[in-house]
Each structure stands twice: as C-alpha cells, then as structure tokens.
Write an enzyme that holds these catalytic residues in place. Structure first.
Site, mmCIF file in Angstrom:
data_model
loop_
_atom_site.group_PDB
_atom_site.id
_atom_site.type_symbol
_atom_site.label_atom_id
_atom_site.label_comp_id
_atom_site.label_asym_id
_atom_site.label_seq_id
_atom_site.Cartn_x
_atom_site.Cartn_y
_atom_site.Cartn_z
ATOM 1 N N ARG A 163 0.437 6.706 7.388
ATOM 2 C CA ARG A 163 0.413 6.831 5.923
ATOM 3 C C ARG A 163 -0.226 8.137 5.481
ATOM 4 N NH1 ARG A 163 1.656 1.711 3.827
ATOM 5 N NH2 ARG A 163 0.821 -0.089 4.922
ATOM 6 N N ASP B 228 4.340 3.646 6.030
ATOM 7 C CA ASP B 228 3.775 3.345 7.342
ATOM 8 C C ASP B 228 4.791 2.813 8.329
ATOM 9 O OD1 ASP B 228 4.076 0.769 5.948
ATOM 10 O OD2 ASP B 228 3.019 -0.061 7.671
ATOM 11 N N GLU C 121 7.171 2.227 -6.720
ATOM 12 C CA GLU C 121 7.415 1.780 -5.344
ATOM 13 C C GLU C 121 7.691 2.984 -4.450
ATOM 14 O OE1 GLU C 121 6.959 -0.097 -3.033
ATOM 15 O OE2 GLU C 121 8.401 -1.742 -2.933
ATOM 16 N N ASP C 122 7.334 2.875 -3.189
ATOM 17 C CA ASP C 122 7.577 3.987 -2.259
ATOM 18 C C ASP C 122 9.058 4.095 -1.916
ATOM 19 O OD1 ASP C 122 7.534 1.598 -0.811
ATOM 20 O OD2 ASP C 122 6.254 2.348 0.798
ATOM 21 N N PHE D 286 14.180 5.287 9.816
ATOM 22 C CA PHE D 286 12.845 4.828 9.437
ATOM 23 C C PHE D 286 11.931 6.024 9.226
ATOM 24 C CE2 PHE D 286 8.877 2.502 9.449
ATOM 25 C CZ PHE D 286 9.250 1.420 8.677
ATOM 26 N N LYS E 46 0.820 -1.195 0.000
ATOM 27 C CA LYS E 46 0.000 0.000 0.000
ATOM 28 C C LYS E 46 0.858 1.250 0.000
ATOM 29 C CE LYS E 46 -2.465 -2.578 3.339
ATOM 30 N NZ LYS E 46 -2.743 -2.723 4.761
ATOM 31 N N GLY E 47 2.154 1.084 0.275
ATOM 32 C CA GLY E 47 3.030 2.229 0.506
ATOM 33 C C GLY E 47 3.105 3.232 -0.635
ATOM 34 N N ASP F 273 14.673 -0.558 -0.368
ATOM 35 C CA ASP F 273 15.445 -0.752 0.861
ATOM 36 C C ASP F 273 16.397 -1.936 0.653
ATOM 37 O OD1 ASP F 273 15.928 -0.163 3.654
ATOM 38 O OD2 ASP F 273 14.674 -1.859 4.185
ATOM 39 N N LYS G 98 17.267 3.789 -0.264
ATOM 40 C CA LYS G 98 18.249 3.675 0.820
ATOM 41 C C LYS G 98 19.358 2.756 0.313
ATOM 42 C CE LYS G 98 15.260 3.927 4.951
ATOM 43 N NZ LYS G 98 14.595 3.053 5.971
HETATM 44 P P1 IMP Z 1 12.690 -4.069 0.457
HETATM 45 O O1 IMP Z 1 12.191 -5.371 -0.084
HETATM 46 O O2 IMP Z 1 13.529 -4.268 1.683
HETATM 47 O O3 IMP Z 1 13.353 -3.185 -0.555
HETATM 48 O O4 IMP Z 1 11.376 -3.383 1.028
HETATM 49 C C1 IMP Z 1 10.814 -2.229 0.571
HETATM 50 C C2 IMP Z 1 9.581 -1.971 1.413
HETATM 51 O O5 IMP Z 1 9.946 -1.842 2.789
HETATM 52 C C3 IMP Z 1 8.938 -0.651 1.080
HETATM 53 O O6 IMP Z 1 7.990 -0.793 0.066
HETATM 54 C C4 IMP Z 1 8.318 -0.245 2.395
HETATM 55 O O7 IMP Z 1 7.025 -0.785 2.521
HETATM 56 C C5 IMP Z 1 9.203 -0.855 3.446
HETATM 57 N N1 IMP Z 1 10.171 0.127 4.004
HETATM 58 C C6 IMP Z 1 11.517 0.134 3.886
HETATM 59 N N2 IMP Z 1 12.080 1.184 4.536
HETATM 60 C C7 IMP Z 1 11.036 1.876 5.055
HETATM 61 C C8 IMP Z 1 10.951 3.094 5.826
HETATM 62 O O8 IMP Z 1 11.931 3.786 6.161
HETATM 63 N N3 IMP Z 1 9.690 3.473 6.181
HETATM 64 C C9 IMP Z 1 8.554 2.789 5.835
HETATM 65 N N4 IMP Z 1 8.592 1.653 5.117
HETATM 66 C C10 IMP Z 1 9.815 1.206 4.734
HETATM 67 MG MG MG Z 2 5.264 -0.883 4.285
#
Ligand code: IMP
Ligand code: MG
Length: 178
Positions: free
Chosen positions: A164, A158, A98-99, A151, A42-43, A102, A130
C-alpha cells in the site's frame, strides 16, 4: 518490495495529474451542495488524502470499512461492514471514494445500505476501473482511469495487506499470487 513488481503502470506524477483533475471537477459540481466524502478503507486512504486536498470547496469526510477479499485477488462476493460511519447522513451529498471498481459488489452493497439512510444524494468516485470484470450493474460518476485486467498494487492498493505504501501503481508479478 520492488522485486515483486513486474512493471510500473502509473507514476507518482501521473497519479497527481489524474487526482487533481477529479478534484477540480468535483469542486465545480458540488459548489452549492453539502459534500460528505466517504473513504472506503483501507484501499482508498491514499487517494482520499490527495483528492480532498485538491478539492477547493467546503467538505466533510468520514470512513467506512468493508471486507470481502480475504487474502486473495478475487472477490468472495460477500460484503461485510467492519466499520460504520460516525454520523447521520441525512441532508448530505455523499461521494463514495473508492480505490478500484472491480466486480462492483462492494459499492453496490454500500449504495443500498446508504440509500436506506436518506442522504440528499450519493455518487461514486473511483480512481481505477476494471469495466470488463463487472458482475453487477454499477457505474462510477467520477473515474480516474480504466485499467487492464491485471492485479495492481501501490498508492493504497494492497495484495495481502502489503504494497500500500508504494507511491506509484505497479503490476504485481503473477508468481507472487499464483
Ligand atoms: P469489488 O467489490 O469487486 O468491486 O471490489 C473492489 C475492491 O477489490 C477494491 O476496493 C480493492 O480493495 C479490491 N481490488 C480489486 N482489484 C484490485 C487490484 O487490482 N489490486 C488491489 N485491490 C483490488
Ligand atoms: Mg483491498
């Protein structure tokens, strides 16, 4: 809600500026393509809503939902599809919206799943990045801005499904999640 925020990192105005820049670039690059924007729920929903309105060429939208985080602030590493697309993506130029990128595991997994469905192309557009937290080899084709390893919440992002609806990006106080 404001009491849980340590500081504001990006104002509503700053976010508008970043998102309209991305929209302009995408409109140029996809002018003669068959653009399908896929929002990862949902991000990315707030980002998607603003980004699509800053795109000036025809496009279609769809949604996918994945889960990997639970209520924590770190990825569990296992990605599951909770909601799949409504359509066949063959002949579409997919832009994954994508939001935040990470560890990269979510998008890495989705790229594999979608490639197997034979779209014309797939690219990634992330609002935040990041880079120092990356665990798999994946890069965004369009990136709003790199953020520090803290974070962040708001503008769709969220912590435990909350925050959100904040119109800005804030850093969550450590005491909230530690
Ligand atoms: P990844 O698979 O680790 O790249 O995950 C990405 C997802 O992690 C994003 O779509 C977010 O939902 C969540 N996420 C990663 N860092 C943050 C943050 O700082 N705040 C909120 N959600 C985050
Ligand atoms: Mg999330």
């Amino acid at each position: 809600m404001m009491n849980d925020i340590d500081r504001i990192l990006y104002s509503k105005e700053k976010l508008e500026e970043i998102v309209s820049g991305l929209g302009k670039q995408i409109s140029e690059d996809y002018a003669d393509r068959n653009l399908l924007m896929i929002s990862i729920l949902k991000g990315s929903v707030v980002f998607m809503a603003d980004l699509m309105r800053s795109i000036t060429i025809p496009c279609e939208i769809d949604f996918m939902a994945t889960s990997s985080y639970g209520n924590g602030t770190k990825t569990s590493g296992t990605v599951r599809i909770l909601k799949d697309l409504d359509r066949d993506v063959r002949d579409y130029d997919i832009l994954l919206v994508e939001d935040i990128l990470d560890s990269g595991k979510t998008l890495n997994y989705l790229m594999d799943v979608l490639y197997a469905r034979n779209p014309s192309s797939i690219r990634i557009c992330t609002l935040f990045d990041k880079p120092e937290r990356r665990e798999v080899d994946i890069k965004a084709d369009y990136k709003g801005i790199s953020v520090p390893d803290e974070f962040i919440v708001g503008y769709g992002l969220d912590y435990a499904e909350k925050y959100r609806n904040l119109p800005f990006i804030g850093v969550l106080k450590k005491e909230i999640y530690e």
